[in-house]
Design a protein around this motif. Sequence first.
Motif, PDB file in Angstrom:
ATOM      1  N   VAL A 231       0.824  -1.210   0.000  1.00 33.51           N
ATOM      2  CA  VAL A 231       0.000   0.000   0.000  1.00 33.51           C
ATOM      3  C   VAL A 231       0.861   1.265   0.000  1.00 33.51           C
ATOM      4  N   LEU A 232       1.957   1.245   0.726  1.00 31.55           N
ATOM      5  CA  LEU A 232       2.825   2.422   0.814  1.00 31.55           C
ATOM      6  C   LEU A 232       3.988   2.355  -0.167  1.00 31.55           C
ATOM      7  N   ASN A 233       3.962   1.406  -1.037  1.00 35.64           N
ATOM      8  CA  ASN A 233       5.037   1.186  -2.010  1.00 35.64           C
ATOM      9  C   ASN A 233       4.687   1.876  -3.331  1.00 35.64           C
ATOM     10  N   THR A 332       4.890  13.431   0.372  1.00 36.60           N
ATOM     11  CA  THR A 332       6.240  13.801  -0.085  1.00 36.60           C
ATOM     12  C   THR A 332       7.241  12.705   0.253  1.00 36.60           C
ATOM     13  N   ASP A 333       7.206  12.215   1.499  1.00 34.00           N
ATOM     14  CA  ASP A 333       8.147  11.161   1.890  1.00 34.00           C
ATOM     15  C   ASP A 333       7.806   9.823   1.246  1.00 34.00           C
ATOM     16  N   LEU A 334       6.514   9.550   1.078  1.00 34.14           N
ATOM     17  CA  LEU A 334       6.124   8.266   0.515  1.00 34.14           C
ATOM     18  C   LEU A 334       6.561   8.117  -0.941  1.00 34.14           C
ATOM     19  N   GLU A 335       6.637   9.205  -1.659  1.00 30.00           N
ATOM     20  CA  GLU A 335       7.065   9.113  -3.055  1.00 30.00           C
ATOM     21  C   GLU A 335       8.565   8.869  -3.192  1.00 30.00           C
ATOM     22  N   ARG A 336       9.305   9.021  -2.102  1.00 34.82           N
ATOM     23  CA  ARG A 336      10.747   8.783  -2.128  1.00 34.82           C
ATOM     24  C   ARG A 336      11.006   7.343  -1.712  1.00 34.82           C
ATOM     25  N   PRO A 337      11.651   6.549  -2.550  1.00 33.50           N
ATOM     26  CA  PRO A 337      11.905   5.140  -2.217  1.00 33.50           C
ATOM     27  C   PRO A 337      12.654   4.998  -0.898  1.00 33.50           C
ATOM     28  N   GLY A 338      12.220   4.021  -0.104  1.00 34.01           N
ATOM     29  CA  GLY A 338      12.919   3.719   1.130  1.00 34.01           C
ATOM     30  C   GLY A 338      12.373   4.389   2.370  1.00 34.01           C
ATOM     31  N   TYR A 339      11.357   5.240   2.240  1.00 33.51           N
ATOM     32  CA  TYR A 339      10.827   5.971   3.391  1.00 33.51           C
ATOM     33  C   TYR A 339       9.512   5.399   3.913  1.00 33.51           C
TER      34      TYR A 339
END
Length: 489
Positions: A231-233, A332-339
Motif C-alpha cells: 500500500v505504501l510502495n 512527499t516522503d512516501l514518493e521517495r523510495p525507502g521511506y
Amino acid sequence: MDKPAEMFDRDYEWSELTRFVRYPGEEATLGVVSGRRRQGKTFLLDAVCRAAGGFYFAATEATEAESLHQFGAALARHLGEPVPRRFARWDEAVETLMTVAGSGPTPVVIDEFPYLVKASPQLPSLIQRALGPQGRRQGGAVRLLLCGSALSFMGALLAGTAPLRGRASLELVVPTLDYRQARDFWGISDPALALLVNAVVGGTPAYRREFTLGDVPGGIDDFGPWVVRNVLNPGRPLFREARFLLAEEPELRDTALYHGVLSAVADGNHTRGGIAGYLGRKSTDLSHALTVLEDVGMIAREADAFHGKRSAYRITEPILGFYHAIMRPEWTDLERPGYAEQVWERSQAAFRSKVLGPHFEHLARVWTRWHAGPETLGGLRTRVASGVLPDPEAKTGHELDVVVFGRTEDGREAILAIGEAKYGDVVGQGHLERLERLRELLVRRDDRARSGVRLLLFSAAGFVPGLQEIAQGRDDLQLVGLDRLYEGS
C-alpha cells in the motif's frame, strides 16, 4: 447455467442474471448492472456471456466514430465474420444489435456504457426505441445488459423522465464483499488480522487478485510489512488507487475540493460544520461537493439517532479513508523510495485513532444490522444508527456508537438496544457503568426507550474476566468480541 468454479460468492448476482437471461419470452429485454469499480462486474458479465453464448462489448473513452468502429469489429468477431461491420450512426448499430439473438434468448452486454453516452448522448433514446413495439417486432430475444461504474450516471439511467425509465426488468447493483465475506476471500483465519486488512482495503475483490497478486499477510506480525510492501510502495497499484478512484469519476471535476472533503472526514470531522471548519469554508459552499460524493458512493450520510435533522458523513471505501488519514499527509516522503517503513512507524497513532477506531465502530453497526438476532437485541430491529444523546443538565452530549430501533406491537418506534465499540481498549466495569448511566438518561428523555433497553459492548481487545461473568448472569447485557463479530449472532 452453472456458476464458474473460480467465481467467489456472488450467488445472488449470478442467480438474478441467470433468471434474466433465461427468460423465455421472444421479445428483447433490458437489464442494468452497476457498482463501484474493481468489484468484479466485468468478470461476472463476461462469464454470463460465455455460459450462454452471448456478445460482450467493452466500451472505451473514445469519439463516436471510433466507438462505432470498435463495436463493429467486436460484433463481427462474435458473429464469425471476417470483415468488421461498418456503422455510420448508432441507430444502425443498435438496430443490428437487437437482431443477434439466435434460436433462443441471448445475452448482450455493453460494459462501461457511460463512456459511449458521453460521446453519443442519444444512445439511451435509441435503445428505448429499439425496445418499443416496432423494435420488438423486428428484433429477437436479446437480453441487453448495460453496465457501468459511474454510479450517479447509472442511477439516473432509469430515474425520473430518463428515456429508459420503466424499461428495465433487471436493476442489479454489485456490492463490495462485506467484512465476513472479505475474510473468506482473503483466506485469513485470524479475525484480528482480518479486521486490520479490512480496515485498509475493505471488500474489493481486485485488491487481492490483481493489485497484490495474492500477497496475504502471514500473520499479525506481517501486517505492517504487508502494508509497507503493498500500500505504501510507489511501485504497487494500491499506492495511487485512491487518487485514481476520484479521477475516474466523471462527476468529480474539482478534485482538489473533493480530496479536501475526504481528508476532513478522515481526520474525524463527520458533520457538515466540522468539514467546513477544516477546509476554512462556509457550510453552504459544500452542499454540492457533499451531494456529488454521496451520489458516486464515496461517502455515506447517516442520520443521527436522536436528531432527525443532524447527520454524520462516513467514507465508504476503506482505501480512501486510509489514503486521506495516513498517506496524503505524508505524500512527499512516501514518493521517495525507502521511506515507507518510517512513515508507517510514525503513523501508528493516527492509524489506530483515525482508521481502526472508526472502522471498528462501523463494523459494530454492520454486525448489529445484518448478523445479530432478535434474541440478542431484544426484538426485531428495523434500523441501526449512531448518535449523540443530549444531556442538558450536564450541558453536553454523549456519543453512542450503536443505537438499535425496532417497533412495539402497536407499530410505534422503540429503542431496543444501545452500544459502545472500543477497538484498542480491554472493556471492563467502567465501560458498562457508563452505558448504564446513558441508558438511564435515555429512558428519562426519550419515550421510545424503556428500562429494558439492551446494552451492547464491542471490543477488539477483549473483556476483563469479571465483566464476562457479569454478562453471563444478565439478560440485558451482550459482549461482542472479534470471534462473535465474525462468527456469531
